[in-house]
Design a protein around this motif. Structure first.
Motif, mmCIF file in Angstrom:
data_model
loop_
_atom_site.group_PDB
_atom_site.id
_atom_site.type_symbol
_atom_site.label_atom_id
_atom_site.label_comp_id
_atom_site.label_asym_id
_atom_site.label_seq_id
_atom_site.Cartn_x
_atom_site.Cartn_y
_atom_site.Cartn_z
ATOM 1 N N ASN A 221 0.819 -1.217 0.000
ATOM 2 C CA ASN A 221 0.000 0.000 0.000
ATOM 3 C C ASN A 221 0.854 1.269 0.000
ATOM 4 O OD1 ASN A 221 -2.677 -1.115 -0.021
ATOM 5 N ND2 ASN A 221 -2.258 -1.839 2.057
ATOM 6 N N THR A 222 1.719 1.370 -0.973
ATOM 7 C CA THR A 222 2.552 2.574 -1.073
ATOM 8 C C THR A 222 1.704 3.755 -1.529
ATOM 9 O OG1 THR A 222 3.163 2.245 -3.396
ATOM 10 C CG2 THR A 222 4.491 1.113 -1.741
ATOM 11 N N SER A 223 1.991 4.907 -0.987
ATOM 12 C CA SER A 223 1.277 6.123 -1.396
ATOM 13 C C SER A 223 1.948 6.710 -2.630
ATOM 14 C CB SER A 223 1.266 7.146 -0.255
ATOM 15 O OG SER A 223 2.586 7.444 0.143
ATOM 16 N N LYS A 224 1.233 7.551 -3.344
ATOM 17 C CA LYS A 224 1.783 8.161 -4.556
ATOM 18 C C LYS A 224 2.909 9.123 -4.197
ATOM 19 C CE LYS A 224 -0.133 11.535 -6.661
ATOM 20 N NZ LYS A 224 -1.035 12.426 -7.447
ATOM 21 N N LEU A 225 3.803 9.282 -5.129
ATOM 22 C CA LEU A 225 4.910 10.209 -4.937
ATOM 23 C C LEU A 225 4.423 11.631 -5.173
ATOM 24 C CD1 LEU A 225 8.017 10.777 -4.685
ATOM 25 C CD2 LEU A 225 8.092 10.590 -7.169
ATOM 26 N N ASP A 226 4.630 12.500 -4.191
ATOM 27 C CA ASP A 226 4.309 13.917 -4.348
ATOM 28 C C ASP A 226 5.545 14.625 -4.875
ATOM 29 O OD1 ASP A 226 1.661 13.833 -3.510
ATOM 30 O OD2 ASP A 226 2.243 13.868 -1.400
ATOM 31 N N TYR A 227 5.479 15.023 -6.129
ATOM 32 C CA TYR A 227 6.642 15.600 -6.791
ATOM 33 C C TYR A 227 6.530 17.118 -6.824
ATOM 34 C CZ TYR A 227 10.097 16.587 -10.410
ATOM 35 O OH TYR A 227 11.164 17.085 -11.106
ATOM 36 N N GLU A 228 7.605 17.795 -6.473
ATOM 37 C CA GLU A 228 7.665 19.254 -6.545
ATOM 38 C C GLU A 228 8.528 19.682 -7.726
ATOM 39 O OE1 GLU A 228 7.248 21.148 -2.205
ATOM 40 O OE2 GLU A 228 9.028 19.892 -2.408
ATOM 41 N N ASP A 229 8.230 20.858 -8.267
ATOM 42 C CA ASP A 229 8.994 21.368 -9.398
ATOM 43 C C ASP A 229 10.411 21.728 -8.987
ATOM 44 O OD1 ASP A 229 6.831 21.131 -11.060
ATOM 45 O OD2 ASP A 229 6.147 23.187 -10.764
ATOM 46 N N ASN A 230 11.299 21.614 -9.964
ATOM 47 C CA ASN A 230 12.665 22.118 -9.825
ATOM 48 C C ASN A 230 13.452 21.476 -8.683
ATOM 49 O OD1 ASN A 230 13.326 24.211 -11.874
ATOM 50 N ND2 ASN A 230 14.580 24.989 -10.204
ATOM 51 N N ILE A 231 13.265 20.189 -8.507
ATOM 52 C CA ILE A 231 14.055 19.451 -7.526
ATOM 53 C C ILE A 231 15.439 19.189 -8.128
ATOM 54 C CG2 ILE A 231 14.268 17.263 -6.274
ATOM 55 C CD1 ILE A 231 11.263 17.143 -6.118
ATOM 56 N N PRO A 232 16.515 19.340 -7.377
ATOM 57 C CA PRO A 232 17.852 19.085 -7.925
ATOM 58 C C PRO A 232 17.973 17.679 -8.500
ATOM 59 C CG PRO A 232 18.010 20.169 -5.786
ATOM 60 C CD PRO A 232 16.564 19.817 -5.976
ATOM 61 N N SER A 233 18.747 17.557 -9.564
ATOM 62 C CA SER A 233 18.895 16.260 -10.231
ATOM 63 C C SER A 233 19.534 15.210 -9.329
ATOM 64 C CB SER A 233 19.734 16.437 -11.499
ATOM 65 O OG SER A 233 21.042 16.882 -11.173
ATOM 66 N N TRP A 234 20.326 15.646 -8.354
ATOM 67 C CA TRP A 234 21.024 14.697 -7.489
ATOM 68 C C TRP A 234 20.157 14.203 -6.331
ATOM 69 C CZ3 TRP A 234 20.581 17.130 -2.935
ATOM 70 C CH2 TRP A 234 20.636 18.538 -2.907
ATOM 71 N N LYS A 235 18.953 14.713 -6.246
ATOM 72 C CA LYS A 235 18.068 14.345 -5.141
ATOM 73 C C LYS A 235 17.351 13.031 -5.445
ATOM 74 C CE LYS A 235 15.376 15.299 -1.456
ATOM 75 N NZ LYS A 235 15.868 15.516 -0.097
ATOM 76 N N PHE A 236 17.404 12.077 -4.522
ATOM 77 C CA PHE A 236 16.646 10.839 -4.669
ATOM 78 C C PHE A 236 15.202 11.110 -4.234
ATOM 79 C CE2 PHE A 236 20.992 9.259 -3.600
ATOM 80 C CZ PHE A 236 21.281 8.743 -4.856
ATOM 81 N N ILE A 237 14.295 11.145 -5.201
ATOM 82 C CA ILE A 237 12.909 11.490 -4.860
ATOM 83 C C ILE A 237 12.045 10.242 -4.648
ATOM 84 C CG2 ILE A 237 12.992 13.738 -5.986
ATOM 85 C CD1 ILE A 237 11.570 12.505 -8.363
ATOM 86 N N TYR A 238 12.409 9.138 -5.289
ATOM 87 C CA TYR A 238 11.674 7.891 -5.077
ATOM 88 C C TYR A 238 12.206 7.166 -3.844
ATOM 89 C CZ TYR A 238 9.615 8.187 -9.769
ATOM 90 O OH TYR A 238 8.916 8.575 -10.882
ATOM 91 N N ASN A 239 11.367 6.317 -3.281
ATOM 92 C CA ASN A 239 11.842 5.365 -2.289
ATOM 93 C C ASN A 239 12.676 4.333 -3.053
ATOM 94 O OD1 ASN A 239 10.263 6.775 -0.528
ATOM 95 N ND2 ASN A 239 8.652 5.218 -0.372
ATOM 96 N N THR A 240 13.955 4.333 -2.813
ATOM 97 C CA THR A 240 14.857 3.552 -3.654
ATOM 98 C C THR A 240 15.720 2.624 -2.821
ATOM 99 O OG1 THR A 240 14.979 5.483 -5.119
ATOM 100 C CG2 THR A 240 16.525 3.695 -5.539
ATOM 101 N N LEU A 241 15.861 1.390 -3.301
ATOM 102 C CA LEU A 241 16.701 0.393 -2.663
ATOM 103 C C LEU A 241 17.880 0.096 -3.585
ATOM 104 C CD1 LEU A 241 17.224 -1.866 -0.497
ATOM 105 C CD2 LEU A 241 15.803 -3.363 -1.933
ATOM 106 N N PHE A 242 19.089 0.198 -3.051
ATOM 107 C CA PHE A 242 20.301 -0.132 -3.800
ATOM 108 C C PHE A 242 20.915 -1.400 -3.209
ATOM 109 C CE2 PHE A 242 19.780 4.382 -4.502
ATOM 110 C CZ PHE A 242 20.078 4.520 -5.856
ATOM 111 N N VAL A 243 21.331 -2.293 -4.108
ATOM 112 C CA VAL A 243 21.948 -3.557 -3.698
ATOM 113 C C VAL A 243 23.226 -3.742 -4.505
ATOM 114 C CG1 VAL A 243 21.679 -6.055 -3.587
ATOM 115 C CG2 VAL A 243 19.713 -4.582 -3.152
#
Length: 686
Positions: A221-243
Motif C-alpha cells: 500500500n505505497t502512497s503516490k509520490l508527491d513531486y515538486e517542481d525544480n528538484i535538484p537532479s542529485w536528489k533521490f525522490i523515489y523510495n529507492t533500494l540499492f543492492v
C-alpha cells in the motif's frame, strides 16, 4: 514504475531470428508465488484508469536470471490502452526472454492470452536522438478483448547478465507516481550483498535457501509520490533500494582498469597523427589542447553499445579509423594519444546528474553514465570531456561541466576526485535604445558577450544554423517584447577562441516601443526588460516547500540597458542590493541628464546549485525582489504634449518635462523670502 513497462518503441524488426528469441516456459521452481489483494488503500490517488496490484521482482544472481511479474487492475476505460500492452525489453547480445504467463482475470475466471505468434519484436533505440544505439529489443504484445474491471497478470524471465558485470548490483524503486498495492523484491546470491535504502526503511528478511543467501523486501500500500517542481537532479525522490556485491570503490576501479586496458599496438595511421601533434607543439599544454581538439571535433560522437559495448570501449585504432565513438571510445583514444607523448592521463567515470550523491551510493559501476579524461601535468590536475565540440580556451582554461565527483581508473585509487567548478559562465548584454520621438519607435543595438561554456554554446549555435534562420530567431526574440521588429542584417559575431570569448552584434528597428496601458486609461508605456536574467532563478509558485530547489550554477549575468531620450526628463536614481543564500543581485538606475539617457544596470551571480528547505523563505522573498526590479517602465498620457508629465513606475516619482517649472518655483521661493525680509525691517523701524 509504469514507465518501465510501457516503453517508447521505434523501428520494427520482423525477422524469424529475432522472433525466435521470445520463448515460452514454466515459471522457474526457485520463484516464490506472491499473493496480492485487490484492496488499495490510496484509491483516490489512482490516475489513468488503472493501478498496479503487484510488482514482483525476483533475481537469481548466481544463475543470472531475473523474474518479473506485473498485476494491474483496470478501473476505467481510459486505462485499457496502457494496461493491455505488454512490452518487455532485453539485449539479444547476451539475453533471452521467456514468458511464463499472460492472463486476463474477469469475474474470477482466468483467460489465458499467452500466444507467442501475437508478439512483435522491435528495436528500442531510446537514445537515438543523441547518437547512442544499444541494440536493445522490445517484445510487444497487445492483449485482445480487454475490458474495464479486468485484471491483467503476466510474468516473464530474462536470462543473462552483461558478461562484463562480474558482480551483481542493482537499484529498485519502492514507490511510484501512483499508489501500488504490493512490491516484492527478492534476491538469491552465493555471496553476501550490501544494501542501502533512500527515503524509506523497508524491512529485510534474510534467510538461507539451498546454501544461497536470500534477501527479501516487501512493501504494501505505497502512497503516490508527491513531486515538486525544480528538484535538484542529485536528489533521490523515489523510495529507492540499492543492492551491490561490490564492497568498495577500489573494487570498481580494479574492474574498470581491466576494461580500459589497451593490449593492441598502435597502428601506423594513428601513430602518424600522434607524431604530427607531438612535432607541431613544444609544450605539454599545447599538445594536450591539440589532442583534445582533434578528439572532440574530428571524431564524431556516435555509440554502438551492443552487448559488452555498454561497458567496454572499442580499441583506439578502430575508433581512429572509423572517426566515431561514444564517451568511452573518445576518452580512451585521447588517453592513448597523450600517453604516447609522455603525458599522464586516465579515464574517469562520472554521473552527469548525481554530483555529490554518487558518493552516498553503494559501490557499483552501474551508477555511472559517462566517461571523461583526467590529465596530470607537473602535479596539476586537468579534466576534459571529449564528447563536447568546438571548445575554446587554453589547455588550463577549457570548460569542464559541473559533474562534481569522478572515479579515476588509476591503479591504487580508492576514492573520488572532487572537481570544483572553475568557470563563471558569464554573459554580458548591452542594449542601447534610441528614441527619437515620444510615442513612436526606436533603434535598438545589442552587444552580447559570452564567456567559457556560454561561448562554447554560442560557437556551436552559429556553426549549426544558417544566417537566415539565426536572423529570424533573433527577430522573433525581440518580437515577444515590441511591435514589428526588423533587422537589416543577420547578427554578426567575433570569436576569440583562445581566450574563449564570443561576441554577438545585433541591430533592430522597432516600429513602436510604446503600448497602451491596460491598467491606466489614456496612457502609453515603454518597457525595458533584463532578458539576460530570465530563467536564471526559479520562481516558486507556492509559499511552502518540502524539497530543495535547484538553481543554475555557476553563472554570472550582467545586463546593461541604455535608453537615449529625445528630451531631458527628471528621473530619480535608484538601487537595490540582494544578498541571498543562493545568489547575489544588484540593480541600479542612473540618469545622465547631460546625455538625456537612462542607464539601467543588472548583475546576478549564483553561489551554489540549490536552496535548502531552511533557506526557502528568505529565497522566496529575495527572488520576488529580483522579479519586481527586472523590468523598467516609463509611461505618459496618450495625448502627449510638451506640458505632459512622465511617470517612472520603478521610483513612483513624477518626471516633469518642462524645466521652466522648476525655475518658476525657485523664483517664487526667492520672492517670498524677499517679502519676508522686507516685512521684518519694516516692523523693526516701527
Amino acid at each position: 514504475m509504469r514507465s518501465f513497462f510501457i516503453a517508447l518503441l521505434v523501428i520494427t524488426i520482423s525477422t524469424t531470428k529475432l522472433f525466435s528469441q521470445v520463448l515460452k516456459e514454466k515459471t522457474p521452481n526457485w520463484v516464490d508465488t506472491i499473493n496480492y489483494t485487490e484492496d488499495v488503500m490510496h484509491i483516490d490517488d489512482v490516475s489513468d484508469g488503472s493501478f498496479i496490484l503487484l510488482y514482483d521482482n525476483q533475481i537469481h544472481a548466481s544463475k543470472k536470471i531475473e523474474y518479473s511479474r506485473l498485476v494491474m487492475k483496470i478501473t476505467d476505460n481510459v486505462g485499457i490502452q496502457n494496461a493491455s500492452t505488454v512490452s518487455v525489453s532485453y539485449d539479444p547480445a547476451y539475453q533471452s526472454l521467456k514468458f511464463h504467463s499472460i492472463n486476463v482475470i474477469r469475474d474470477g475466471k482466468i483467460i489465458d492470452k499467452l500466444d507467442l505468434s501475437n508478439f512483435q519484436v522491435m528495436r528500442r533505440e531510446l537514445n537515438a536522438e543523441i547518437y547512442l544505439y544499444d541494440g536493445s529489443l522490445s517484445a510487444v504484445m497487445n492483449i485482445s478483448d480487454v475490458r474495464t474491471g479486468d485484471i491483467i497478470d503476466y510474468s516473464y524471465s530474462i536470462y543473462g547478465f552483461n558478461p562484463l558485470s562480474k558482480k551483481y548490483s542493482q537499484s529498485f524503486y519502492l514507490n511510484d507516481i501512483d499508489p501500488i498495492g504490493k512490491i516484492n523484491v527478492s534476491i538469491l546470491s552465493n555471496n553476501e550483498l550490501n544494501h542501502k535504502a533512500f527515503n524509506t526503511s523497508p524491512v529485510l528478511e534474510l534467510t538461507k535457501v539451498n546454501n544461497l543467501y536470500k534477501y527479501n523486501w516487501v512493501v504494501s500500500n505505497t502512497s503516490k509520490l508527491d513531486y515538486e517542481d525544480n528538484i535538484p537532479s542529485w536528489k533521490f525522490i523515489y523510495n529507492t533500494l540499492f543492492v551491490s556485491e561490490y564492497k568498495s570503490w577500489a573494487e570498481v576501479v580494479d574492474w574498470g582498469i581491466k576494461l580500459y586496458e589497451v593490449n593492441t599496438k598502435i597502428d601506423n595511421k594513428l601513430q602518424l597523427k600522434i607524431n604530427e601533434i607531438n612535432k607541431a607543439y613544444t609544450s605539454k599544454g599545447e599538445k594536450i589542447k591539440a589532442t583534445l581538439d582533434f578528439v572532440q571535433n574530428d571524431v564524431r560522437y556516435l555509440g554502438f553499445e551492443f552487448g559488452i559495448g555498454g561497458y567496454k570501449p572499442f580499441t583506439p585504432n578502430l575508433v581512429f579509423e572509423r572517426r566515431f565513438g561514444d564517451c568511452k571510445d573518445k576518452s580512451l583514444l585521447m588517453i592513448t594519444m597523450l600517453k604516447e607523448m609522455g603525458i599522464e592521463a586516465y579515464p574517469m567515470l562520472v554521473n552527469t546528474t548525481l554530483k555529490h550523491s554518487i558518493k552516498e551510493l553503494l559501490p557499483s559501476p552501474k551508477f555511472f553514465d559517462h566517461c571523461v579524461v583526467k590529465v596530470v601535468d607537473n602535479k596539476s590536475k586537468y579534466y576534459y570531456d571529449p564528447t563536447i565540440t568546438n571548445q575554446g580556451g587554453d589547455y588550463d582554461s577549457t570548460h569542464f561541466p559541473d559533474y562534481r565527483f569522478g572515479l579515476v581508473l588509476q591503479k591504487g585509487n580508492t576514492e573520488f576526485d572532487e572537481i570544483k567548478p572553475k568557470s563563471e559562465n558569464k554573459v554580458e548584454v548591452l542594449e542601447e535604445f534610441t528614441i527619437d520621438t515620444i510615442g513612436k519607435g526606436a533603434i535598438l543595438k545589442v552587444v552580447s558577450t559570452y564567456y567559457e561554456s556560454e561561448a562554447d554554446n554560442m560557437r556551436n549555435y552559429f556553426k549549426n544554423n544558417g544566417k537566415n534562420a539565426i536572423k529570424k530567431e533573433y527577430e522573433n526574440f525581440y518580437s515577444n517584447y515590441y511591435f514589428n521588429v526588423s533587422s537589416p542584417n543577420a547578427p554578426t559575431f567575433k570569436d576569440r577562441k583562445i581566450s574563449n570569448i564570443f561576441k554577438v552584434f545585433e541591430t533592430y528597428k522597432i516600429d513602436s516601443i510604446w503600448e497602451p496601458m491596460v491598467e491606466k486609461e489614456n496612457h502609453i508605456a515603454a518597457s525595458f526588460t533584463a532578458t539576460n536574467l530570465l530563467n536564471s532563478l526559479y520562481m516558486p509558485n507556492k509559499q511552502k516547500r518540502t524539497s530543495e530547489i535547484a538553481i543554475v550554477y555557476p553563472i554570472i549575468r550582467k545586463h546593461k540597458i541604455k535608453v537615449n531620450l529625445p528630451t531631458a526628463w527628471d528621473i530619480t536614481n535608484n538601487k537595490l542590493f540582494v544578498n541571498s543564500p543562493g545568489f547575489y543581485y544588484e540593480w541600479k538606475v542612473n540618469y545622465d541628464r547631460s546625455q538625456k539617457a537612462i542607464n539601467l544596470y543588472y548583475y546576478l551571480e549564483t553561489k551554489k546549485d540549490h536552496i535548502t528547505k531552511g533557506e526557502f523563505k528568505q529565497y522566496l522573498n529575495d527572488v520576488k525582489k529580483v522579479d519586481q526590479s527586472s523590468g523598467y517602465l516609463l509611461f505618459i498620457p496618450k495625448n502627449f504634449s510638451s506640458s505632459s508629465t512622465i511617470f517612472d513606475s520603478n521610483t513612483n516619482n513624477f518626471a516633469g518635462i518642462i524645466d521652466i517649472v522648476k525655475l518658476i518655483l525657485v523664483l517664487g521661493f526667492i520672492v517670498i523670502i524677499g517679502l519676508l525680509v522686507f516685512m521684518y525691517f519694516q516692523n523693526k523701524k516701527r
